[in-house]
Scaffold this motif. Structure first.
Motif, mmCIF file in Angstrom:
data_model
loop_
_atom_site.group_PDB
_atom_site.id
_atom_site.type_symbol
_atom_site.label_atom_id
_atom_site.label_comp_id
_atom_site.label_asym_id
_atom_site.label_seq_id
_atom_site.Cartn_x
_atom_site.Cartn_y
_atom_site.Cartn_z
ATOM 1 N N CYS A 135 -37.279 -6.605 -52.041
ATOM 2 C CA CYS A 135 -38.606 -6.275 -51.511
ATOM 3 C C CYS A 135 -39.324 -7.519 -50.997
ATOM 4 N N MET A 136 -38.922 -8.679 -51.474
ATOM 5 C CA MET A 136 -39.603 -9.918 -51.107
ATOM 6 C C MET A 136 -39.580 -10.180 -49.597
ATOM 7 N N SER A 137 -38.573 -9.703 -48.911
ATOM 8 C CA SER A 137 -38.488 -9.941 -47.474
ATOM 9 C C SER A 137 -39.061 -8.782 -46.645
ATOM 10 N N CYS A 138 -39.655 -7.817 -47.302
ATOM 11 C CA CYS A 138 -40.228 -6.661 -46.610
ATOM 12 C C CYS A 138 -41.658 -6.973 -46.163
ATOM 13 N N LYS A 139 -41.978 -6.622 -44.946
ATOM 14 C CA LYS A 139 -43.314 -6.903 -44.426
ATOM 15 C C LYS A 139 -44.387 -6.029 -45.082
ATOM 16 N N GLU A 140 -43.989 -4.981 -45.786
ATOM 17 C CA GLU A 140 -44.933 -4.068 -46.432
ATOM 18 C C GLU A 140 -45.099 -4.338 -47.929
ATOM 19 N N GLU A 179 -44.959 -0.396 -56.052
ATOM 20 C CA GLU A 179 -45.987 -0.240 -57.081
ATOM 21 C C GLU A 179 -45.555 0.766 -58.147
ATOM 22 N N GLN A 180 -44.967 1.865 -57.722
ATOM 23 C CA GLN A 180 -44.491 2.877 -58.675
ATOM 24 C C GLN A 180 -43.373 2.318 -59.554
ATOM 25 N N TYR A 181 -42.506 1.511 -58.969
ATOM 26 C CA TYR A 181 -41.424 0.902 -59.746
ATOM 27 C C TYR A 181 -41.977 -0.075 -60.782
ATOM 28 N N VAL A 182 -42.901 -0.932 -60.361
ATOM 29 C CA VAL A 182 -43.496 -1.901 -61.288
ATOM 30 C C VAL A 182 -44.202 -1.165 -62.427
ATOM 31 N N ARG A 183 -44.931 -0.102 -62.096
ATOM 32 C CA ARG A 183 -45.608 0.692 -63.125
ATOM 33 C C ARG A 183 -44.593 1.331 -64.088
ATOM 34 N N GLU A 215 -35.433 5.275 -56.172
ATOM 35 C CA GLU A 215 -36.308 5.342 -55.005
ATOM 36 C C GLU A 215 -36.471 3.968 -54.352
ATOM 37 N N LEU A 216 -36.645 2.944 -55.171
ATOM 38 C CA LEU A 216 -36.785 1.585 -54.655
ATOM 39 C C LEU A 216 -35.511 1.148 -53.927
#
Length: 65
Positions: free
Chosen positions: A32-37, A45-49, A19-20
């Motif tokens: 994700c670091m360059s994403c404004k969101e 958040e779901q991936y980190v969890r 999904e990520l």
């Protein structure tokens, strides 16, 4: 064959990773670091969890930075 907890956590981690990666691909990003969101992203958040839960195999505990 009965699913083990290890299999369950790895399966969920794999789903979250796909999904990520799909989200990054849709937004034409390599990270994700360059994403404004990034600060409000539920996909991240779901991936980190899922990563955390795959590491502790559902044994609980908090996960704060």
């Amino acid at each position: 064959m009965e699913e083990t907890n290890k299999d369950k956590w790895q399966f969920e981690l794999g789903k979250a990773l796909v999904e990520l990666q799909n989200c990054q691909r849709e937004k034409n990003l390599n990270s994700c670091m360059s994403c404004k969101e990034i600060l409000v992203c539920t996909t991240k958040e779901q991936y980190v969890r899922a990563v955390y839960e795959s590491m502790n195999k559902g044994s609980g505990g908090g996960f704060e930075f």
